[in-house]
Write an enzyme that holds these catalytic residues in place. Structure first.
Site, PDB file in Angstrom:
ATOM      1  CE  LYS A   1      -1.935  -1.203   3.919  1.00 29.17           C
ATOM      2  NZ  LYS A   1      -1.235  -2.474   4.217  1.00 29.17           N
TER       3      LYS A   1
ATOM      4  NE  ARG B   1      -4.145  -1.545  10.344  1.00 32.35           N
ATOM      5  CZ  ARG B   1      -3.166  -0.990   9.628  1.00 32.35           C
ATOM      6  NH1 ARG B   1      -3.318   0.188   9.057  1.00 32.35           N
ATOM      7  NH2 ARG B   1      -2.036  -1.640   9.462  1.00 32.35           N
TER       8      ARG B   1
ATOM      9  NE  ARG C   1       7.953  -2.623   6.014  1.00 33.88           N
ATOM     10  CZ  ARG C   1       6.659  -2.457   6.246  1.00 33.88           C
ATOM     11  NH1 ARG C   1       5.894  -1.862   5.368  1.00 33.88           N
ATOM     12  NH2 ARG C   1       6.138  -2.885   7.376  1.00 33.88           N
TER      13      ARG C   1
ATOM     14  NE  ARG D   1       6.613  -0.326   9.814  1.00 32.69           N
ATOM     15  CZ  ARG D   1       5.444  -0.291   9.177  1.00 32.69           C
ATOM     16  NH1 ARG D   1       5.316   0.432   8.074  1.00 32.69           N
ATOM     17  NH2 ARG D   1       4.407  -0.965   9.616  1.00 32.69           N
TER      18      ARG D   1
ATOM     19  NE  ARG E   1       2.707  -4.973  11.140  1.00 33.44           N
ATOM     20  CZ  ARG E   1       3.661  -4.743  10.229  1.00 33.44           C
ATOM     21  NH1 ARG E   1       4.863  -5.244  10.380  1.00 33.44           N
ATOM     22  NH2 ARG E   1       3.395  -4.006   9.183  1.00 33.44           N
TER      23      ARG E   1
HETATM   24  P1  AP5 Z   1       4.952  -1.608   1.747  1.00 36.76           P
HETATM   25  O1  AP5 Z   1       4.572  -0.769   0.587  1.00 36.76           O
HETATM   26  O2  AP5 Z   1       5.702  -0.974   2.870  1.00 36.76           O
HETATM   27  O3  AP5 Z   1       3.647  -2.381   2.297  1.00 36.76           O
HETATM   28  P2  AP5 Z   1       2.428  -1.838   3.150  1.00 36.76           P
HETATM   29  O4  AP5 Z   1       1.197  -2.518   2.651  1.00 36.76           O
HETATM   30  O5  AP5 Z   1       2.395  -0.344   3.192  1.00 36.76           O
HETATM   31  O6  AP5 Z   1       2.806  -2.476   4.539  1.00 36.76           O
HETATM   32  P3  AP5 Z   1       2.754  -1.896   6.015  1.00 36.76           P
HETATM   33  O7  AP5 Z   1       3.468  -2.927   6.862  1.00 36.76           O
HETATM   34  O8  AP5 Z   1       3.258  -0.495   6.126  1.00 36.76           O
HETATM   35  O9  AP5 Z   1       1.260  -1.949   6.310  1.00 36.76           O
HETATM   36  P4  AP5 Z   1       0.586  -1.991   7.630  1.00 36.76           P
HETATM   37  O10 AP5 Z   1      -0.814  -1.831   7.183  1.00 36.76           O
HETATM   38  O11 AP5 Z   1       0.846  -3.164   8.494  1.00 36.76           O
HETATM   39  O12 AP5 Z   1       1.290  -0.849   8.488  1.00 36.76           O
HETATM   40  P5  AP5 Z   1       0.870   0.619   8.906  1.00 36.76           P
HETATM   41  O13 AP5 Z   1       2.069   1.441   8.816  1.00 36.76           O
HETATM   42  O14 AP5 Z   1      -0.379   1.041   8.211  1.00 36.76           O
HETATM   43  O15 AP5 Z   1       5.785  -2.861   1.175  1.00 36.76           O
HETATM   44  C1  AP5 Z   1       6.328  -3.832   2.058  1.00 36.76           C
HETATM   45  C2  AP5 Z   1       7.644  -4.365   1.471  1.00 36.76           C
HETATM   46  O16 AP5 Z   1       7.360  -5.019   0.225  1.00 36.76           O
HETATM   47  C3  AP5 Z   1       8.693  -3.283   1.143  1.00 36.76           C
HETATM   48  O17 AP5 Z   1       9.974  -3.803   1.406  1.00 36.76           O
HETATM   49  C4  AP5 Z   1       8.519  -3.044  -0.374  1.00 36.76           C
HETATM   50  O18 AP5 Z   1       9.706  -2.592  -0.978  1.00 36.76           O
HETATM   51  C5  AP5 Z   1       8.123  -4.446  -0.832  1.00 36.76           C
HETATM   52  N1  AP5 Z   1       7.256  -4.423  -2.028  1.00 36.76           N
HETATM   53  C6  AP5 Z   1       6.275  -3.531  -2.321  1.00 36.76           C
HETATM   54  N2  AP5 Z   1       5.696  -3.834  -3.498  1.00 36.76           N
HETATM   55  C7  AP5 Z   1       6.332  -4.955  -3.951  1.00 36.76           C
HETATM   56  C8  AP5 Z   1       6.189  -5.761  -5.139  1.00 36.76           C
HETATM   57  N3  AP5 Z   1       5.277  -5.482  -6.075  1.00 36.76           N
HETATM   58  N4  AP5 Z   1       6.992  -6.848  -5.270  1.00 36.76           N
HETATM   59  C9  AP5 Z   1       7.940  -7.145  -4.323  1.00 36.76           C
HETATM   60  N5  AP5 Z   1       8.122  -6.413  -3.190  1.00 36.76           N
HETATM   61  C10 AP5 Z   1       7.321  -5.330  -3.006  1.00 36.76           C
HETATM   62  O19 AP5 Z   1       0.470   0.395  10.438  1.00 36.76           O
HETATM   63  C11 AP5 Z   1       1.406   0.092  11.431  1.00 36.76           C
HETATM   64  C12 AP5 Z   1       0.694  -0.059  12.773  1.00 36.76           C
HETATM   65  O20 AP5 Z   1       0.050   1.183  13.128  1.00 36.76           O
HETATM   66  C13 AP5 Z   1      -0.419  -1.106  12.844  1.00 36.76           C
HETATM   67  O21 AP5 Z   1       0.084  -2.397  13.081  1.00 36.76           O
HETATM   68  C14 AP5 Z   1      -1.279  -0.563  13.984  1.00 36.76           C
HETATM   69  O22 AP5 Z   1      -0.701  -0.854  15.232  1.00 36.76           O
HETATM   70  C15 AP5 Z   1      -1.214   0.937  13.770  1.00 36.76           C
HETATM   71  N6  AP5 Z   1      -2.294   1.467  12.921  1.00 36.76           N
HETATM   72  C16 AP5 Z   1      -2.147   2.108  11.716  1.00 36.76           C
HETATM   73  N7  AP5 Z   1      -3.338   2.446  11.218  1.00 36.76           N
HETATM   74  C17 AP5 Z   1      -4.269   2.015  12.126  1.00 36.76           C
HETATM   75  C18 AP5 Z   1      -5.691   2.054  12.169  1.00 36.76           C
HETATM   76  N8  AP5 Z   1      -6.415   2.603  11.172  1.00 36.76           N
HETATM   77  N9  AP5 Z   1      -6.307   1.519  13.243  1.00 36.76           N
HETATM   78  C19 AP5 Z   1      -5.609   0.974  14.268  1.00 36.76           C
HETATM   79  N10 AP5 Z   1      -4.260   0.896  14.282  1.00 36.76           N
HETATM   80  C20 AP5 Z   1      -3.602   1.412  13.217  1.00 36.76           C
END
Ligand code: AP5
Length: 217
Positions: free
Chosen positions: A13, A88, A127, A160, A171
């Site tokens: 994402k 979420r 990552r 991270r 997660r």
């Molecule tokens: P990346 O693009 O970083 O993936 P992502 O989907 O953004 O993954 P996240 O881990 O950031 O998502 P998340 O939803 O768990 O975390 P968030 O920060 O929102 O890609 C991942 C890897 O893959 C990278 O190395 C990239 O280079 C590689 N890649 C990308 N595309 C590729 C491809 N096509 N082929 C190969 N490799 C590829 O949330 C973190 C925490 O915050 C949560 O756990 C929670 O505690 C809290 N939080 C955030 N939002 C909320 C909410 N709304 N409600 C409650 N808690 C929340």
């Protein structure tokens, strides 16, 4: 245009959002990035969020809903925005619908990224992220040109806290238990579009543009 990128941790994402910001000229509202910024600033929200995030659990709905409500009222959201990581839970989705409706707006599309579990684990375990601009890298498949330094902004590239193997497992479980039901909420409203999020970043970008009804970029 108002839409959301939805999908499990590691589904890409954040990676796609960075390119979409350029193409569509609308802001990315990443709740994960907002929470990490609050932690960096050592704010009351940051200290509350940190305990949940480091365990791989969701931050309570009330905090998240207040955070997003304040953000979508900002001036730069007037011509549209892209949500990343919100909603979420079904409670967040219902609250979002209500807050947008009050402004005569609605969430037009939810793009659900589909990726195999093993691929998610591979992506998250390697990552790396820029601590300054949030750009994503990978130890094996996408290294920064200079080790430890972001190609885009020169910031420090780090791992991270929540990408440790045990936290990744939690997660992924949290996603299935609490976040996956959000898909049914939007499917029932006819707003959910599934996107195959495996393949090259550019292939996926083109699929997203197609799902949004935009011309190829
Ligand atoms: P990346 O693009 O970083 O993936 P992502 O989907 O953004 O993954 P996240 O881990 O950031 O998502 P998340 O939803 O768990 O975390 P968030 O920060 O929102 O890609 C991942 C890897 O893959 C990278 O190395 C990239 O280079 C590689 N890649 C990308 N595309 C590729 C491809 N096509 N082929 C190969 N490799 C590829 O949330 C973190 C925490 O915050 C949560 O756990 C929670 O505690 C809290 N939080 C955030 N939002 C909320 C909410 N709304 N409600 C409650 N808690 C929340």
């Amino acid at each position: 245009m108002i839409f959301a990128l939805f999908g499990p941790p590691g589904s890409g994402k954040g990676t796609q959002a960075k390119v979409l910001v350029e193409k569509l000229n609308i802001p990315q509202l990443s709740t994960g990035d907002m929470l990490r910024e609050a932690i960096r600033q050592d704010s009351p929200l940051g200290s509350q969020a940190k305990t949940f995030m480091n365990k791989g659990q969701l931050v309570p709905d009330s905090l998240m809903i207040d955070l997003i409500r304040a953000r979508i009222e900002a001036k730069d959201c007037q011509k549209g925005f892209m949500l990343d990581g919100f909603p979420r839970t079904v409670a967040q989705a219902e609250a979002l619908d209500q807050m947008l409706k009050a402004q005569g707006l609605s969430l037009e599309k939810v793009l659900s990224f589909v990726v195999d579990r093993q691929e998610l684990v591979n992506r998250l375990s390697g990552r790396l992220v820029c601590s300054k601009c949030g750009a994503s890298y990978h130890e094996v498949t996408k290294r920064p040109s200079k080790a430890g330094i972001c190609d885009i902004c020169g910031g420090a590239v780090i791992k991270r806290e929540d990408d440790k193997p045990a936290v990744v497992e939690t997660r992924l479980e949290t996603f299935l238990a609490s976040t996956k039901p959000v898909e049914d909420f939007y499917r029932a409203k006819g707003r959910l579009k599934e996107v195959d999020a495996q393949g090259s970043e550019n292939e996926i970008f083109q699929r997203i543009l197609n799902a949004l009804g935009r011309t190829p970029g």
